[in-house]
Design a protein around this motif. Structure first.
Motif, PDB file in Angstrom:
ATOM      1  N   GLU A  10       0.034   1.299   6.920  1.00  0.00           N
ATOM      2  CA  GLU A  10       0.301   0.465   5.795  1.00  0.00           C
ATOM      3  C   GLU A  10      -1.292   0.216   5.441  1.00  0.00           C
ATOM      4  O   GLU A  10      -2.192   0.099   6.050  1.00  0.00           O
ATOM      5  CB  GLU A  10       0.817  -0.782   6.464  1.00  0.00           C
ATOM      6  N   ARG A  11      -1.516  -0.015   4.092  1.00  0.00           N
ATOM      7  CA  ARG A  11      -2.600  -0.403   3.680  1.00  0.00           C
ATOM      8  C   ARG A  11      -2.479  -1.329   2.625  1.00  0.00           C
ATOM      9  O   ARG A  11      -1.347  -1.517   2.056  1.00  0.00           O
ATOM     10  CB  ARG A  11      -3.347   0.989   2.585  1.00  0.00           C
ATOM     11  N   PRO A  12      -3.426  -2.133   1.833  1.00  0.00           N
ATOM     12  CA  PRO A  12      -3.232  -3.269   0.866  1.00  0.00           C
ATOM     13  C   PRO A  12      -2.534  -2.522  -0.417  1.00  0.00           C
ATOM     14  O   PRO A  12      -1.864  -3.474  -0.978  1.00  0.00           O
ATOM     15  CB  PRO A  12      -4.800  -3.595   0.654  1.00  0.00           C
ATOM     16  N   TRP A  13      -2.777  -1.526  -0.735  1.00  0.00           N
ATOM     17  CA  TRP A  13      -2.236  -0.845  -2.064  1.00  0.00           C
ATOM     18  C   TRP A  13      -1.116  -0.126  -1.781  1.00  0.00           C
ATOM     19  O   TRP A  13      -0.332   0.250  -2.701  1.00  0.00           O
ATOM     20  CB  TRP A  13      -3.141   0.240  -2.557  1.00  0.00           C
ATOM     21  N   GLY A  14      -0.453  -0.091  -0.519  1.00  0.00           N
ATOM     22  CA  GLY A  14       0.850   0.705  -0.219  1.00  0.00           C
ATOM     23  C   GLY A  14       0.845   1.248   1.224  1.00  0.00           C
ATOM     24  O   GLY A  14       0.568   0.711   2.237  1.00  0.00           O
ATOM     25  N   HIS A  15       1.175   2.310   1.408  1.00  0.00           N
ATOM     26  CA  HIS A  15       1.049   2.988   2.724  1.00  0.00           C
ATOM     27  C   HIS A  15       1.140   4.751   2.558  1.00  0.00           C
ATOM     28  O   HIS A  15       1.419   5.186   1.370  1.00  0.00           O
ATOM     29  CB  HIS A  15       2.624   2.618   3.528  1.00  0.00           C
ATOM     30  N   LEU A  30       1.526   9.501  -0.176  1.00  0.00           N
ATOM     31  CA  LEU A  30       0.997   8.444  -0.270  1.00  0.00           C
ATOM     32  C   LEU A  30       2.053   7.725  -1.202  1.00  0.00           C
ATOM     33  O   LEU A  30       2.344   8.318  -2.380  1.00  0.00           O
ATOM     34  CB  LEU A  30      -0.226   8.404  -0.830  1.00  0.00           C
ATOM     35  N   THR A  31       2.248   6.139  -1.076  1.00  0.00           N
ATOM     36  CA  THR A  31       2.965   5.465  -2.163  1.00  0.00           C
ATOM     37  C   THR A  31       1.918   4.360  -2.327  1.00  0.00           C
ATOM     38  O   THR A  31       1.437   3.558  -1.354  1.00  0.00           O
ATOM     39  CB  THR A  31       4.332   5.093  -1.249  1.00  0.00           C
ATOM     40  N   VAL A  32       1.787   4.346  -3.678  1.00  0.00           N
ATOM     41  CA  VAL A  32       0.776   3.257  -4.145  1.00  0.00           C
ATOM     42  C   VAL A  32       1.694   2.018  -4.990  1.00  0.00           C
ATOM     43  O   VAL A  32       2.517   2.621  -5.791  1.00  0.00           O
ATOM     44  CB  VAL A  32      -0.202   3.763  -5.095  1.00  0.00           C
TER      45      VAL A  32
END
Length: 118
Positions: A10-15, A30-32
């Motif tokens: 997980e990332r702040p912009w998606g995963h 990647l999913t933004v």
């Protein structure tokens, strides 16, 4: 709700999910999220090829901005400055193929980041 896999981060912009990694290359999807963006960054040890699967975005590549849609691809050499912004209300999904002698996530030099990770 999407299923989470052991190779998904997980990332702040998606995963993103690592699909495959072997010596010399790594493949991720990647999913933004809508209206989110990854950090403006560069890598010292790897080049990247991005293939847009779905969504709409603006890719920054050094001094250029490139509008991307499903079916488009963009290549980045080692040390190219790059970022993608999702400019739509749907997820932006792309496949990243990284090639190089070192593929660790710590080979990211963030130049700008709206989530405070510089």
């Amino acid at each position: 709700m999407s299923q989470k896999y052991k190779n998904e981060s997980e990332r702040p912009w998606g995963h993103y999910e690592v699909l495959m990694q072997r010596p010399g290359y790594k493949v991720k999807i990647l999913t933004v999220l809508p209206h989110s963006e990854i950090s403006l960054q560069r890598h010292s040890h790897r080049s990247e090829h991005w293939y847009i699967v779905s969504g709409k975005g603006i890719v920054t590549k050094n001094e250029s901005e490139i509008k991307v849609l499903a079916g488009d691809s963009v290549d980045f050499l080692v040390n190219d400055v790059h970022r993608v912004k999702n400019i739509d209300n749907e997820n932006l999904v792309f496949v990243e193929i990284a090639q190089g002698n070192y593929l660790g996530e710590d080979d990211i030099v963030r130049l700008e980041d709206k989530y405070g990770r510089v």
